[in-house]
Write a protein that holds these residues in place. Structure first.
Motif, mmCIF file in Angstrom:
data_model
loop_
_atom_site.group_PDB
_atom_site.id
_atom_site.type_symbol
_atom_site.label_atom_id
_atom_site.label_comp_id
_atom_site.label_asym_id
_atom_site.label_seq_id
_atom_site.Cartn_x
_atom_site.Cartn_y
_atom_site.Cartn_z
ATOM 1 N N ARG A 188 0.824 -1.211 0.000
ATOM 2 C CA ARG A 188 0.000 0.000 0.000
ATOM 3 C C ARG A 188 0.857 1.259 0.000
ATOM 4 O O ARG A 188 0.510 2.250 -0.644
ATOM 5 N N ILE A 189 1.968 1.217 0.707
ATOM 6 C CA ILE A 189 2.882 2.365 0.685
ATOM 7 C C ILE A 189 3.510 2.517 -0.701
ATOM 8 O O ILE A 189 3.597 3.615 -1.253
ATOM 9 N N CYS A 220 0.882 3.860 -3.382
ATOM 10 C CA CYS A 220 0.037 5.017 -3.127
ATOM 11 C C CYS A 220 0.457 6.178 -4.025
ATOM 12 O O CYS A 220 1.620 6.300 -4.418
ATOM 13 N N ASP A 241 0.016 9.472 -3.137
ATOM 14 C CA ASP A 241 0.498 10.590 -2.323
ATOM 15 C C ASP A 241 0.813 10.078 -0.927
ATOM 16 O O ASP A 241 -0.079 9.653 -0.191
ATOM 17 N N GLU A 287 -1.033 11.544 2.158
ATOM 18 C CA GLU A 287 -2.417 11.123 2.388
ATOM 19 C C GLU A 287 -2.497 9.692 2.894
ATOM 20 O O GLU A 287 -3.363 9.361 3.710
ATOM 21 N N THR A 288 -1.630 8.817 2.421
ATOM 22 C CA THR A 288 -1.719 7.384 2.732
ATOM 23 C C THR A 288 -0.897 6.981 3.940
ATOM 24 O O THR A 288 -1.338 6.174 4.765
ATOM 25 N N SER A 316 -2.149 6.974 8.066
ATOM 26 C CA SER A 316 -2.962 5.865 8.581
ATOM 27 C C SER A 316 -2.167 4.566 8.616
ATOM 28 O O SER A 316 -2.294 3.774 9.566
ATOM 29 N N LEU A 317 -1.323 4.329 7.601
ATOM 30 C CA LEU A 317 -0.526 3.106 7.573
ATOM 31 C C LEU A 317 0.535 3.107 8.662
ATOM 32 O O LEU A 317 0.841 2.063 9.250
ATOM 33 N N THR A 352 -2.046 9.438 11.761
ATOM 34 C CA THR A 352 -3.337 10.111 11.832
ATOM 35 C C THR A 352 -3.707 10.391 13.287
ATOM 36 O O THR A 352 -3.665 9.509 14.140
ATOM 37 N N HIS A 385 8.096 2.919 -3.309
ATOM 38 C CA HIS A 385 7.304 4.090 -3.691
ATOM 39 C C HIS A 385 8.158 5.087 -4.456
ATOM 40 O O HIS A 385 7.726 5.656 -5.469
#
Length: 437
Positions: free
Chosen positions: A57-58, A61, A63, A66-67, A70-71, A125, A211
């Motif tokens: 997910r990292i 992503c 941006d 934004e991601t 939470s991760l 977050t 990323h």
């Protein structure tokens, strides 16, 4: 809490342990062999799917700002959930946003991409970092990012803010992949005592590295797409120029030539005016044709020597001269705009040799120009023929090719000269400051 910097290249795992922390970077190997932070193989196997999902997910992503918040919170909860007893209860309460503890949890990732000058602070977050803490952390990592020892041996840090700073990017990779750090303030730094610390930090490190690679590829794709779109537009405009303006200018040149002949018996003023119209129409047509030819010229990643080779092949098909290329520079790449100007200058010089010099041999030489033991600072391009030669001072104003060559050389910031060698012929030299690419 004692702050330890360091991450091994194999797993990018910091050496860290519990103690008191104050901030002032100094080298110290304080980790003991009886305090391992690496997870066991069994732990890693059980958590691999979940950590791999976080890595993916990292990496994918769009941006990070934004991601990642939470991760990052999710990753830290995985570590905290592995702790036992009162420490786990305390950390779990804090991450849930309760007021059970008066000290806030301070944690973040400091991320700097390849093209970024300053690290960006990305916090989980709901966990805001004070502005002073952000600034201090940015100053610390900017100072130690170029230290080759940071990722190979522990470093003690004293002062405020309290916590542990973990290098997520190996020193040798920072120029290519950016620079990332994980900051865990008190009491969040206790999460490093989790059995899963090694695997979790490695998942975060791999995700950020992937990323950066994805972003670099995306940037290259965009750059290539823009370049291709520009080339397509140039070709479209070249076709429009050829079918419209070039045709009109060709007709104007023919008519102005007729006007010049018809004005031979007219007053001197009319003759001069007719000659000027003819000269300017020829100049406009020639420049338009150069624009059309330049719009179709593409080199991609080809070095300048390939551009010269292509010119020689072009002229060999329409002249009886023997052409020679003496290339003493293995690889010299110029931006398209500069390569285009060089090509126009060389084409003009070769055209003059073919049309006017009555030459049988033309030689192009490309080399670095050196004036002593110091490394060469300039590139020298020479076009020389064995023709009849000429004196540039004797060139009539109507023959404007020389002026165009001089103008293009000025645009390049290059030195331009036409000389006559002792053995005869004409030598055109073009030299400019060396910028290796």
């Amino acid at each position: 809490m004692e702050v330890i910097l360091g991450a091994g290249k194999e797993g990018k795992v910091p050496a860290a342990r519990t103690a008191a922390a104050l901030v002032d970077v100094r080298r110290a190997d304080v980790r003991r062999d009886d305090e391992p932070l690496h997870s066991s193989p069994g732990d890693a196997r059980r958590e691999t799917p979940k950590l791999d999902a976080i890595t993916l997910r990292i990496a994918t992503c769009a941006d990070l700002t934004e991601t990642l918040p939470s991760l990052l919170g999710e990753l830290l909860r995985e570590l905290w959930g592995d702790l036992q007893g009162e420490r786990m209860d305390l950390l779990s309460q804090q991450v849930a946003g309760t007021q059970a503890c008066s000290r806030p949890v301070e944690s973040c990732v400091l991320h700097r991409g390849v093209d970024q000058q300053r690290h960006e602070v990305i916090a989980p977050t709901g966990l805001a970092l004070p502005a002073k803490t952000r600034q201090t952390l940015q100053e610390i990592v900017s100072q130690i990012a170029h230290d080759a020892h940071v990722s190979r041996q522990p470093s003690a840090v004293s002062g405020r803010p309290h916590g542990v700073l973990v290098a997520l990017t190996h020193t040798t990779d920072r120029q290519a992949t950016g620079d990332d750090w994980l900051w865990l303030g008190e009491p969040a730094a206790a999460a490093l005592e989790s059995r899963l610390a090694s695997a979790a930090i490695d998942a975060l490190s791999r995700g950020l590295a992937l990323h950066q690679q994805q972003q670099a590829r995306h940037a290259e794709d965009i750059k290539a797409a823009v370049a291709q779109a520009l080339k397509n537009e140039r070709r479209h405009l070249a076709a429009e120029l050829h079918d419209t303006l070039a045709q009109e200018l060709s007709y104007l040149q023919m008519q102005s030539a007729r006007l010049t002949r018809a004005a031979r018996r007219a007053p001197q003023e009319v003759q001069a005016l007719a000659e000027d119209v003819h000269t300017q129409s020829r100049r406009a047509l020639r420049q338009t044709r150069e624009l059309i030819n330049g719009a179709h010229a593409t080199w991609g990643d080809a070095p300048l020597a390939c551009v010269l080779d292509n010119l020689i092949e072009e002229f060999e098909t329409r002249s009886g001269l023997v052409f020679e290329l003496d290339n003493r520079i293995q690889s010299l790449h110029l931006p398209d705009a500069q390569a285009l100007q060089v090509m126009f200058i060389v084409r003009e010089a070769m055209t003059n040799s073919v049309r006017h010099a009555r030459a049988t041999h033309l030689r192009l030489q490309l080399l670095y120009q050196s004036s002593g033991p110091q490394p060469a600072e300039r590139v020298l391009l020479t076009i020389e023929d064995n023709g009849c030669g000429f004196d540039p001072a004797d060139i009539a104003p109507a023959h404007f090719g020389l002026g165009i060559m001089q103008d293009r050389a000025r645009q390049l910031g290059a030195d331009f000269a036409i000389t006559q060698p002792r053995h005869g012929g004409t030598r055109v030299t073009l030299s400019w400051e060396r910028h290796d690419t």
